[in-house]
Write a protein that holds these residues in place. Structure first.
Motif, short mmCIF file in Angstrom:
data_model
loop_
_atom_site.label_atom_id
_atom_site.label_comp_id
_atom_site.label_asym_id
_atom_site.label_seq_id
_atom_site.Cartn_x
_atom_site.Cartn_y
_atom_site.Cartn_z
N ARG A 198 0.83 -1.19 0.00
CA ARG A 198 0.00 0.00 0.00
C ARG A 198 0.88 1.25 0.00
NH1 ARG A 198 -4.82 -1.17 4.43
NH2 ARG A 198 -5.70 -3.04 3.41
N THR A 245 2.42 4.90 0.98
CA THR A 245 2.61 5.67 2.21
C THR A 245 1.84 6.98 2.13
OG1 THR A 245 4.54 6.84 1.36
CG2 THR A 245 4.94 4.71 2.43
N ALA A 281 -6.12 7.31 12.83
CA ALA A 281 -6.59 6.07 12.25
C ALA A 281 -6.94 6.25 10.77
CB ALA A 281 -7.81 5.57 13.02
N ILE A 283 -3.65 6.15 8.96
CA ILE A 283 -2.91 4.89 9.04
C ILE A 283 -3.56 3.82 8.18
CG2 ILE A 283 -2.28 3.00 10.60
CD1 ILE A 283 -1.96 5.15 12.80
N ALA A 284 -4.91 3.78 8.16
CA ALA A 284 -5.64 2.68 7.53
C ALA A 284 -5.27 2.44 6.07
CB ALA A 284 -7.14 2.92 7.67
N ARG A 321 1.07 0.39 6.93
CA ARG A 321 0.94 -0.01 8.34
C ARG A 321 2.22 -0.64 8.90
NH1 ARG A 321 -5.09 -2.87 8.03
NH2 ARG A 321 -6.02 -1.26 6.71
N THR A 322 3.33 -0.18 8.44
CA THR A 322 4.59 -0.58 9.05
C THR A 322 4.79 0.18 10.34
OG1 THR A 322 5.82 1.12 7.86
CG2 THR A 322 5.59 -1.02 6.77
N GLU A 336 5.79 3.77 9.62
CA GLU A 336 4.70 4.60 9.11
C GLU A 336 3.68 4.90 10.22
OE1 GLU A 336 2.45 6.53 5.86
OE2 GLU A 336 4.55 6.05 6.28
N ILE A 337 3.36 3.91 11.04
CA ILE A 337 2.40 4.12 12.13
C ILE A 337 2.95 5.14 13.13
CG2 ILE A 337 1.28 3.03 14.11
CD1 ILE A 337 1.05 0.49 12.42
#
Length: 499
Positions: free
Chosen positions: A126, A128, A277, A280-281, A285-286, A289-290
């Motif tokens: 996905r 970034t 959220a 992030i979604a 979701r590394t 990145e989170i």
């Protein structure tokens, strides 16, 4: 054969060489010239540029932002069409041919042609937050990553508004002004690739400076400006609620109201968590990145609100301590830029005032817009014709360089028009034509009418007296404006701030 020039603003990024090399090798009609504008604030050495079949001209804009850099470029260009490219885009081997196909057959009512922008995203994961941000360019209107404007359209509206000092909103503002002036903007078939790039950890926080630019957009184009550029409502309202909840929690806690502080803190945490959220979604979701999304989701709401307030203070209120630097200088013509000859009809009789050529060259080098506001009642009186007036003004430009807007009042005093100085009409129209706030204009002339027109319009004024200037006009200028000994001193005063 399509006549076009290419203008590329740059900060010295590595992709510039690749872009110029690709343009040199591409198929199709070559540009008349390629103008590269170095916008680094401190450029100690020239950029290394590849050899090209087209002439490459290197200019500098002094780190004033992409809007100013593009203005420096297109004003130097000489072709009918100006193709703006960003220095980090990738053009294919058929780009010149496809540009020519897009521009061929467009009538004079079309002011610009937009390319289709593609942003390649990774296939194995996905995207970034950075990559999604860049991907948004693919659906944006009128972005100057690849945008071709008719030079006459740029001249009519005065080019880019240099108050937009970042690569944000300056392209949409220009397009709206071109459309408002009666031109159409069409979509072409050429495709240009804009690579997604990785930014720093706090890039999304720094991007909140755009909230200040949004205030300027609203001021210039009204409350519906977002819908006009095809953009939905932003998140500023939610950011304001989040910031208010956090601030209230801190204040209440300091005052000893623990329960109320806890309630406000819970509200702040819920809003911040929801915002994080939502970011992030859709991403990879590394852990990296989170963590980045959590940190920036805490910082973005208060920074966005501060930048909005900063924009409101900057663009909606007058400054009282000193004056901001001017964006445009508006000159009277006779006895200011050229020696006064009553009802001048012969272009060969045009003689520049001492220092006029150097003064205007100085302003162009500094990126200051230049206009002329001049009473020419000889037309109404039948002493000179419109054709003769145009020829004289063209000769002024031959001797002194390009003037970005000419505002000429051809009415006689008895007609009681709104444009003839000391009325403010020409000053206001010049500011609109240049796309600048009239309060950021300085009028330079040799009579009290020049000073009065500036004051009536809300501009600043500098009087440069000649032997024909009356003493009461000089005395009045000492009270309400500034007085300079000559044109060079007037320009120096304007650039330094006239009050």
């Amino acid at each position: 054969m399509i006549d076009y020039s290419i203008v590329i603003p740059t900060t010295g990024r590595d992709n510039l060489w690749r872009l110029l090399t690709a343009l040199r090798k591409a198929d199709g009609p070559p540009p008349r010239e390629i103008i590269v504008v170095d916008d680094r604030a401190e450029a100690f050495e020239d950029l290394a540029l590849p050899a090209s079949a087209a002439q490459i001209t290197l200019l500098r804009s002094g780190g004033r932002g992409p809007a100013a850099a593009r203005n420096v470029g297109w004003r130097q260009a000489t072709a009918e069409w100006i193709a703006f490219l960003d220095d980090d885009v990738i053009t294919d081997a058929r780009w010149p041919a496809r540009l020519a196909a897009d521009l061929t057959g467009l009538d004079a009512t079309v002011g610009a042609s937009q390319a289709r922008i593609e942003v390649p995203l990774p296939d194995d994961r996905r995207p970034t937050d950075d990559e999604r941000g860049t991907a948004g360019l693919a659906g944006a209107r009128w972005i100057t990553a690849d945008m071709a404007y008719r030079r006459t359209a740029l001249a009519v509206v005065g080019g880019f508004d240099e108050r937009f000092t970042r690569a944000y909103r300056e392209d949409a503002d220009l397009a709206l002004r071109v459309i408002e002036d009666g031109y159409a903007i069409v979509s072409g078939h050429r495709v240009t690739t804009h690579p997604a790039r990785r930014s720093g950890v706090l890039a999304s926080v720094r991007a909140q400076r755009g909230n200040a630019d949004d205030v300027l957009m609203r001021r210039k184009h009204g409350v519906r400006w977002r819908s006009r550029i095809g953009e939905g409502h932003g998140r500023l309202g939610w950011h304001a609620v989040t910031t208010a909840a956090g601030a209230a929690a801190g204040i209440l806690f300091a005052l000893g109201h623990r329960r109320a502080a806890a309630a406000c803190g819970a509200g702040w945490a819920a809003l911040t968590g929801r915002f994080a959220a939502s970011r992030i979604a859709p991403g990879p979701r590394t852990a990296d990145e989170i963590g980045r999304m959590l940190l920036t989701s805490v910082l973005i709401p208060p920074v966005a609100c501060w930048q909005r307030l900063r924009g409101e203070l900057r663009y909606r209120t007058r400054r009282h301590r000193g004056d901001p630097p001017p964006l445009a200088l508006l000159f009277d013509r006779d006895d200011t830029l050229i020696v006064n000859v009553p009802y001048l009809a012969d272009p060969e009789a045009v003689r520049p005032m001492p220092g006029a050529r150097d003064a205007l060259h100085w302003l162009r080098r500094e990126g200051i817009r230049i206009g002329v506001v001049s009473n020419q009642s000889g037309v109404a009186r039948g002493l000179i014709s419109q054709t003769q007036l145009a020829a004289v003004n063209a000769r002024v430009e031959e001797l002194l360089g390009p003037i970005e807007t000419w505002q000429i009042c051809v009415h006689d005093t008895a007609e009681h028009c709104v444009c003839r100085k000391p009325a403010p009409g020409m000053v206001e129209q010049a500011a609109r034509a240049l796309g600048v706030d009239v309060a950021r204009c300085v009028v330079i002339g040799d009579t009290g009418a020049d000073v009065a027109a500036a004051r009536a319009a809300g501009a600043r004024a500098i009087l440069v007296p000649t032997a024909a200037t009356r003493q009461n006009e000089i005395d009045d200028a000492h009270r309400h404006a500034r007085v300079a000994r000559d044109l060079a001193e007037a320009v120096a005063l304007a650039l330094a701030g006239v009050r």
